[in-house]
Design a protein around this motif. Structure first.
Motif, PDB file in Angstrom:
ATOM      1  N   SER A   1       0.846  -1.188   0.000  1.00  0.00           N
ATOM      2  CA  SER A   1       0.000   0.000   0.000  1.00  0.00           C
ATOM      3  C   SER A   1       0.886   1.244   0.000  1.00  0.00           C
ATOM      4  CB  SER A   1      -0.911  -0.006   1.230  1.00  0.00           C
ATOM      5  OG  SER A   1      -0.135  -0.070   2.413  1.00  0.00           O
ATOM      6  N   GLU A   2       0.280   2.400  -0.161  1.00  0.00           N
ATOM      7  CA  GLU A   2       1.045   3.641  -0.249  1.00  0.00           C
ATOM      8  C   GLU A   2       1.683   4.000   1.101  1.00  0.00           C
ATOM      9  OE1 GLU A   2      -1.464   6.710  -1.738  1.00  0.00           O
ATOM     10  OE2 GLU A   2      -1.284   6.061  -3.822  1.00  0.00           O
ATOM     11  N   THR A   3       2.885   4.508   1.021  1.00  0.00           N
ATOM     12  CA  THR A   3       3.614   4.968   2.202  1.00  0.00           C
ATOM     13  C   THR A   3       4.012   6.421   1.992  1.00  0.00           C
ATOM     14  OG1 THR A   3       4.494   2.763   2.719  1.00  0.00           O
ATOM     15  CG2 THR A   3       5.663   4.665   3.627  1.00  0.00           C
ATOM     16  N   ARG A   4       3.646   7.263   2.931  1.00  0.00           N
ATOM     17  CA  ARG A   4       4.017   8.679   2.886  1.00  0.00           C
ATOM     18  C   ARG A   4       4.989   8.962   4.028  1.00  0.00           C
ATOM     19  NH1 ARG A   4       0.644  11.770  -0.389  1.00  0.00           N
ATOM     20  NH2 ARG A   4      -1.225  10.649  -1.132  1.00  0.00           N
ATOM     21  N   LEU A   5       6.041   9.685   3.710  1.00  0.00           N
ATOM     22  CA  LEU A   5       7.047  10.016   4.712  1.00  0.00           C
ATOM     23  C   LEU A   5       6.641  11.255   5.499  1.00  0.00           C
ATOM     24  CD1 LEU A   5      10.330   9.418   2.660  1.00  0.00           C
ATOM     25  CD2 LEU A   5       8.990   7.795   4.005  1.00  0.00           C
ATOM     26  N   GLN A   6       7.349  11.485   6.579  1.00  0.00           N
ATOM     27  CA  GLN A   6       7.104  12.682   7.375  1.00  0.00           C
ATOM     28  C   GLN A   6       7.549  13.917   6.610  1.00  0.00           C
ATOM     29  OE1 GLN A   6       9.066  12.226  11.142  1.00  0.00           O
ATOM     30  NE2 GLN A   6       7.642  10.669  11.879  1.00  0.00           N
ATOM     31  N   GLN A   7       6.913  15.033   6.892  1.00  0.00           N
ATOM     32  CA  GLN A   7       7.266  16.296   6.265  1.00  0.00           C
ATOM     33  C   GLN A   7       7.653  17.300   7.334  1.00  0.00           C
ATOM     34  OE1 GLN A   7       4.673  17.687   3.055  1.00  0.00           O
ATOM     35  NE2 GLN A   7       3.520  15.784   3.185  1.00  0.00           N
ATOM     36  N   ALA A   8       8.605  18.169   6.981  1.00  0.00           N
ATOM     37  CA  ALA A   8       9.034  19.200   7.913  1.00  0.00           C
ATOM     38  C   ALA A   8       7.897  20.190   8.146  1.00  0.00           C
ATOM     39  CB  ALA A   8      10.264  19.921   7.368  1.00  0.00           C
TER      40      ALA A   8
END
Length: 244
Positions: free
Chosen positions: A162-169
């Motif tokens: 499934s989709e994985t989104r990383l952390q954002q500043a």
């Protein structure tokens, strides 16, 4: 026309020869520290998923990392030399990394050990190096799957994750309403205090300058005074008369 048909038959044959493994890569436990960062994410190891007889111990097991919108156009390389590298990611939309063998993914997992794969964790390798686990370039979303390749080409592959989104500043924004007004008042007070301090410093400098210019210079103990010696005639002693 014959060449096109031949190429199509070859692709169909390759697709049919690739074994499908019904395994979906998963992110590691949510309690794991560093599970998601701004340039990495952590997967559970696919332990015991490559025990099929068609897969040998010498076959390479790659992790395919792709932009979520590039999974439909993914084409498995037919030779190791054609393996896409992280430098190809912006244009191609996918690359292969974390090469392993099935001996590293045995079945059964001891309860007291944690088996994970950290994607994008190598800052030392060049993005043009085959298999480099280079930090991911943005927040994503990303999808991954495992691809097994032998000397003859791809032999097996898993499902896409499934989709994985990383952390954002986080971007700091000015606080609205009363807080903004309070900030303005504080800045104004600090400006007034700074002006008063500068005025006092300037007054002290002017006073010191006037005090120095109005005083009479006095010779110090180190100054030498030269006096010329005069020998006058009327002060001379008369010579002796009639010396006997």
């Amino acid at each position: 026309m014959c060449c096109a048909l031949g190429t199509m038959k070859t692709l169909i044959h390759i697709t049919a020869a690739t074994e499908h493994i019904s395994y979906v890569p998963q992110l590691s436990s949510a309690t794991l520290g560093g599970r998601l960062t701004q340039s990495t994410f952590t997967l559970e190891q696919p332990r015991g998923q490559f025990s099929h007889p068609s897969i040998s111990d010498s076959d390479a097991i790659w992790l395919v990392v792709a932009h979520s919108n590039a999974t439909q156009k993914f084409m498995a390389p037919q030779k190791v030399e054609d393996t896409p590298v992280p430098a190809d990611f912006p244009q191609g939309g996918y690359y292969l990394t974390l090469r392993a063998s099935r001996a590293l993914y045995p079945g059964g997992q001891p309860s007291n050990q944690l088996w994970v794969l950290r994607v994008g964790n190598d800052t030392r390798c060049s993005p043009r190096t085959r298999g480099c686990n280079h930090p991911l370039p943005g927040p994503g979303p990303y999808r991954v799957k495992f691809l097994v390749m032998s000397d003859r080409g791809p032999t097996a592959e898993t499902e896409w994750s499934s989709e994985t989104r990383l952390q954002q500043a986080e971007v700091l924004q000015a606080a609205p309403g009363p807080q903004t007004a309070g900030t303005v008042v504080i800045i104004a007070i600090l400006s007034v205090l700074l002006a008063i301090l500068l005025a006092a410093l300037l007054t002290l400098l002017i006073f010191t300058w006037y005090d120095t210019c109005g005083s009479t210079p006095i010779s110090g103990p180190g100054e030498l005074v030269f006096v010329r010696k005069y020998d006058t005639h009327h002060m001379s002693r008369p010579s002796a008369v009639g010396a006997s």
